[in-house]
Design a protein around this motif. Structure first.
Motif, mmCIF file in Angstrom:
data_model
loop_
_atom_site.group_PDB
_atom_site.id
_atom_site.type_symbol
_atom_site.label_atom_id
_atom_site.label_comp_id
_atom_site.label_asym_id
_atom_site.label_seq_id
_atom_site.Cartn_x
_atom_site.Cartn_y
_atom_site.Cartn_z
ATOM 1 N N ARG A 124 0.841 -1.193 0.000
ATOM 2 C CA ARG A 124 0.000 0.000 0.000
ATOM 3 C C ARG A 124 0.876 1.244 0.000
ATOM 4 N NH1 ARG A 124 -2.528 -0.792 5.131
ATOM 5 N NH2 ARG A 124 -1.330 -2.691 5.289
ATOM 6 N N GLU A 125 0.690 2.100 -0.995
ATOM 7 C CA GLU A 125 1.491 3.311 -1.092
ATOM 8 C C GLU A 125 0.613 4.467 -1.526
ATOM 9 O OE1 GLU A 125 4.152 1.877 -3.994
ATOM 10 O OE2 GLU A 125 5.628 1.151 -2.567
ATOM 11 N N SER A 126 1.018 5.681 -1.123
ATOM 12 C CA SER A 126 0.236 6.847 -1.522
ATOM 13 C C SER A 126 0.514 7.158 -2.990
ATOM 14 C CB SER A 126 0.636 8.044 -0.666
ATOM 15 O OG SER A 126 1.963 8.408 -0.971
ATOM 16 N N GLY A 127 -0.356 7.972 -3.594
ATOM 17 C CA GLY A 127 -0.221 8.305 -5.013
ATOM 18 C C GLY A 127 1.100 8.967 -5.335
ATOM 19 N N PHE A 128 1.517 9.895 -4.473
ATOM 20 C CA PHE A 128 2.774 10.609 -4.726
ATOM 21 C C PHE A 128 3.953 9.657 -4.668
ATOM 22 C CE2 PHE A 128 6.478 12.973 -3.081
ATOM 23 C CZ PHE A 128 6.703 13.761 -4.203
ATOM 24 N N HIS A 129 3.923 8.788 -3.670
ATOM 25 C CA HIS A 129 4.984 7.801 -3.496
ATOM 26 C C HIS A 129 5.086 6.916 -4.740
ATOM 27 C CE1 HIS A 129 7.380 5.173 -0.632
ATOM 28 N NE2 HIS A 129 7.343 4.481 -1.759
ATOM 29 N N ARG A 130 3.907 6.496 -5.225
ATOM 30 C CA ARG A 130 3.877 5.620 -6.387
ATOM 31 C C ARG A 130 4.489 6.306 -7.611
ATOM 32 N NH1 ARG A 130 -1.016 2.575 -5.638
ATOM 33 N NH2 ARG A 130 -1.996 4.554 -5.919
ATOM 34 N N LEU A 131 4.166 7.600 -7.755
ATOM 35 C CA LEU A 131 4.692 8.362 -8.885
ATOM 36 C C LEU A 131 6.217 8.454 -8.795
ATOM 37 C CD1 LEU A 131 3.885 10.221 -11.349
ATOM 38 C CD2 LEU A 131 4.244 12.118 -9.770
ATOM 39 N N ALA A 132 6.712 8.772 -7.575
ATOM 40 C CA ALA A 132 8.163 8.895 -7.373
ATOM 41 C C ALA A 132 8.847 7.572 -7.690
ATOM 42 C CB ALA A 132 8.450 9.315 -5.934
ATOM 43 N N VAL A 133 8.237 6.486 -7.240
ATOM 44 C CA VAL A 133 8.815 5.166 -7.484
ATOM 45 C C VAL A 133 8.849 4.867 -8.981
ATOM 46 C CG1 VAL A 133 8.409 2.696 -7.215
ATOM 47 C CG2 VAL A 133 8.247 4.187 -5.234
ATOM 48 N N ARG A 134 7.772 5.278 -9.678
ATOM 49 C CA ARG A 134 7.709 5.018 -11.110
ATOM 50 C C ARG A 134 8.821 5.761 -11.848
ATOM 51 N NH1 ARG A 134 2.236 5.502 -13.766
ATOM 52 N NH2 ARG A 134 1.675 4.184 -12.006
ATOM 53 N N ILE A 135 9.023 7.046 -11.494
ATOM 54 C CA ILE A 135 10.082 7.839 -12.140
ATOM 55 C C ILE A 135 11.436 7.197 -11.870
ATOM 56 C CG2 ILE A 135 11.266 10.067 -12.126
ATOM 57 C CD1 ILE A 135 8.547 11.341 -11.424
ATOM 58 N N PHE A 136 11.643 6.830 -10.611
ATOM 59 C CA PHE A 136 12.913 6.214 -10.212
ATOM 60 C C PHE A 136 13.182 4.945 -11.021
ATOM 61 C CE2 PHE A 136 14.730 2.928 -7.346
ATOM 62 C CZ PHE A 136 16.019 3.413 -7.323
ATOM 63 N N ASN A 137 12.174 4.092 -11.117
ATOM 64 C CA ASN A 137 12.339 2.829 -11.833
ATOM 65 C C ASN A 137 12.586 3.043 -13.316
ATOM 66 O OD1 ASN A 137 12.200 1.019 -9.709
ATOM 67 N ND2 ASN A 137 9.965 1.048 -9.705
ATOM 68 N N ARG A 138 11.951 4.091 -13.866
ATOM 69 C CA ARG A 138 12.127 4.390 -15.276
ATOM 70 C C ARG A 138 13.578 4.760 -15.561
ATOM 71 N NH1 ARG A 138 8.498 6.313 -18.821
ATOM 72 N NH2 ARG A 138 7.218 4.506 -18.856
ATOM 73 N N ILE A 139 14.115 5.685 -14.741
ATOM 74 C CA ILE A 139 15.494 6.138 -14.935
ATOM 75 C C ILE A 139 16.458 4.964 -14.779
ATOM 76 C CG2 ILE A 139 17.334 7.650 -14.076
ATOM 77 C CD1 ILE A 139 15.200 9.584 -13.145
ATOM 78 N N LEU A 140 16.264 4.209 -13.710
ATOM 79 C CA LEU A 140 17.167 3.100 -13.416
ATOM 80 C C LEU A 140 17.037 1.987 -14.448
ATOM 81 C CD1 LEU A 140 18.990 3.299 -11.008
ATOM 82 C CD2 LEU A 140 17.713 1.450 -9.982
ATOM 83 N N GLY A 141 15.794 1.758 -14.888
ATOM 84 C CA GLY A 141 15.565 0.744 -15.912
ATOM 85 C C GLY A 141 16.285 1.113 -17.196
ATOM 86 N N GLY A 142 16.246 2.403 -17.544
ATOM 87 C CA GLY A 142 16.941 2.878 -18.728
ATOM 88 C C GLY A 142 18.443 2.677 -18.601
ATOM 89 N N ALA A 143 18.943 2.907 -17.385
ATOM 90 C CA ALA A 143 20.392 2.810 -17.164
ATOM 91 C C ALA A 143 20.869 1.366 -17.185
ATOM 92 C CB ALA A 143 20.762 3.456 -15.840
ATOM 93 N N THR A 144 20.049 0.455 -16.680
ATOM 94 C CA THR A 144 20.508 -0.929 -16.563
ATOM 95 C C THR A 144 19.953 -1.821 -17.665
ATOM 96 O OG1 THR A 144 18.675 -1.382 -15.054
ATOM 97 C CG2 THR A 144 20.784 -0.847 -14.053
ATOM 98 N N GLY A 145 18.970 -1.307 -18.397
ATOM 99 C CA GLY A 145 18.402 -2.100 -19.480
ATOM 100 C C GLY A 145 17.520 -3.236 -18.984
ATOM 101 N N THR A 146 17.083 -3.184 -17.721
ATOM 102 C CA THR A 146 16.177 -4.218 -17.218
ATOM 103 C C THR A 146 14.946 -3.556 -16.607
ATOM 104 O OG1 THR A 146 17.462 -4.227 -15.188
ATOM 105 C CG2 THR A 146 17.865 -6.033 -16.714
ATOM 106 N N ASP A 147 13.887 -4.318 -16.507
ATOM 107 C CA ASP A 147 12.665 -3.800 -15.915
ATOM 108 C C ASP A 147 12.831 -3.747 -14.392
ATOM 109 O OD1 ASP A 147 10.136 -3.129 -15.175
ATOM 110 O OD2 ASP A 147 9.278 -5.121 -15.510
ATOM 111 N N MET A 148 12.828 -2.527 -13.855
ATOM 112 C CA MET A 148 13.068 -2.398 -12.425
ATOM 113 C C MET A 148 11.772 -2.274 -11.626
ATOM 114 S SD MET A 148 16.344 -2.505 -12.072
ATOM 115 C CE MET A 148 16.440 -2.025 -10.372
ATOM 116 N N SER A 149 10.631 -2.195 -12.319
ATOM 117 C CA SER A 149 9.404 -1.844 -11.614
ATOM 118 C C SER A 149 8.998 -2.886 -10.575
ATOM 119 C CB SER A 149 8.273 -1.618 -12.619
ATOM 120 O OG SER A 149 8.031 -2.820 -13.330
ATOM 121 N N ARG A 150 9.338 -4.153 -10.813
ATOM 122 C CA ARG A 150 8.950 -5.164 -9.835
ATOM 123 C C ARG A 150 10.175 -5.766 -9.144
ATOM 124 N NH1 ARG A 150 5.230 -9.540 -12.032
ATOM 125 N NH2 ARG A 150 6.925 -9.834 -13.503
ATOM 126 N N ALA A 151 11.354 -5.188 -9.445
ATOM 127 C CA ALA A 151 12.600 -5.748 -8.903
ATOM 128 C C ALA A 151 12.654 -5.611 -7.386
ATOM 129 C CB ALA A 151 13.793 -5.034 -9.520
#
Ligand code: UDP
Ligand code: MG
Length: 308
Positions: A124-151
């Protein structure tokens, strides 16, 4: 043998159950194992709990840091101490279900060198938290070339992969992204994140933000390009503004007043300072790396035939 590394920071309430539950699962599955608890400089009775668990079960070993060095350091210390041909990393609060370990172990036996535990759903996470996590995963996923959203940090790996991680020269690591970065044959296994047993999460919003920033800075230099893009943008703006002002001057129309220019200068100053902050952040990271301080200091250890 399977070595299970379990970082524990102020987990006095969960160590005993983590040890018992993991041990019974692995015993039932007939997998030879050892559990390595790494007490990350806890201020509560975690170390006593680890020692008690080790007395109860000779397959339980423990390391204790001289102070809190962070989960990343605890993971690396555990991998360093591990003696198994196969190593797993699991949270102490039982949010990573030990019942999944036998399945992960079987995948390793089938030849997978890295088994990534992936979350079926986020907690359970708040909307803002979820958004921040999504941005973070996007950047990191781009850098590592793997899907980080469920890592997650719930992983099982071959000795070889652990050895590569241990041989990396950098002081500040980001396990979640580094393990897939090694490029060994990897597969996924889904698990449901359980509720924390006792105690509370060690993450506040700010510590999470710091962790995210450190993860990004450790994986990619792309944010530095923001400065370049910003610079180009401002330059373009200045050019347009200059041409417009000149044209107005020639045509005798009113030109932007003092107030407009002051505001523009302030905005420019802000951009400059932000850019310097960003560069400073990377510089600080370089500084920490060249200092070459140890990642962690082990003050005590316990367990059978402790060699270290
Ligand atoms: N942990 C650690 N050092 C720290 C913070 C956390 O070893 O400085 C351990 C903690 O004991 C737990 C795991 O890392 O086993 C995950 O921590 P937590 O449950 O607080 O994180 P969350 O599950 O909320 O992401
Ligand atoms: Mg947790």
């Amino acid at each position: 043998m399977l070595s299970v590394v379990i970082p524990a920071y102020n987990e006095e309430g969960t160590v005993a159950e983590a040890a018992r539950r993991t041990a019974s699962v692995l015993r039932l599955a007939r997998i030879p194992y050892e559990l390595i608890f790494v007490d990350d400089g806890s201020s509560d009775g975690t170390w006593d709990a680890v020692k008690a668990a080790s007395r109860e079960n000779p397959r339980v070993r423990g390391l204790s840091f001289s102070r809190n060095f962070g989960k990343e350091a605890a993971i690396l210390a555990g991998l360093e101490a591990a003696r198994g041909e196969c190593c797993a990393v699991m949270d102490c609060d039982l949010q990573h279900p030990p019942e999944k370990l036998p399945e992960m172990f079987r995948l390793w036996q089938e030849g997978w060198e890295l088994v990534n535990g992936v979350k079926t759903e986020r907690g359970r996470e708040s909307g803002f938290h979820r958004l921040a996590v999504r941005i973070f995963n996007r950047i990191l996923g781009g850098a590592t070339g793997t899907d980080m959203s469920r890592a997650s940090d719930f992983k099982l790996m071959d000795r070889q992969v652990a050895q590569v991680l241990l041989s990396l020269p950098e002081r500040r690591t980001f396990f979640r992204a580094l393990a897939p970065w090694t490029g060994f044959r990897e597969t996924e296994l889904e698990y449901r994140v359980e509720e924390r047993k006792t105690g509370k999460s060690h993450w506040s919003f700010f510590s999470l933000a710091r962790y995210a920033a450190a993860g990004i800075v450790g994986s990619t230099a792309a944010p530095l390009q923001i400065v370049t893009v910003l610079g180009c943008g401002v330059l373009l703006l200045a050019l347009v503004l200059g041409v417009v002002t000149l044209a107005n001057e020639i045509l005798g129309r009113p030109v932007p007043g003092e107030r407009g220019i002051v505001l523009l200068l302030l905005a420019l100053g802000g951009c400059l300072m932000l850019s310097m902050g960003l560069m400073g952040y990377y510089l600080g990271r370089v500084f920490a790396e060249v200092q070459r301080r140890p990642r962690y200091l082990v003050a005590r250890s316990c367990g059978p035939e402790e060699e270290k």
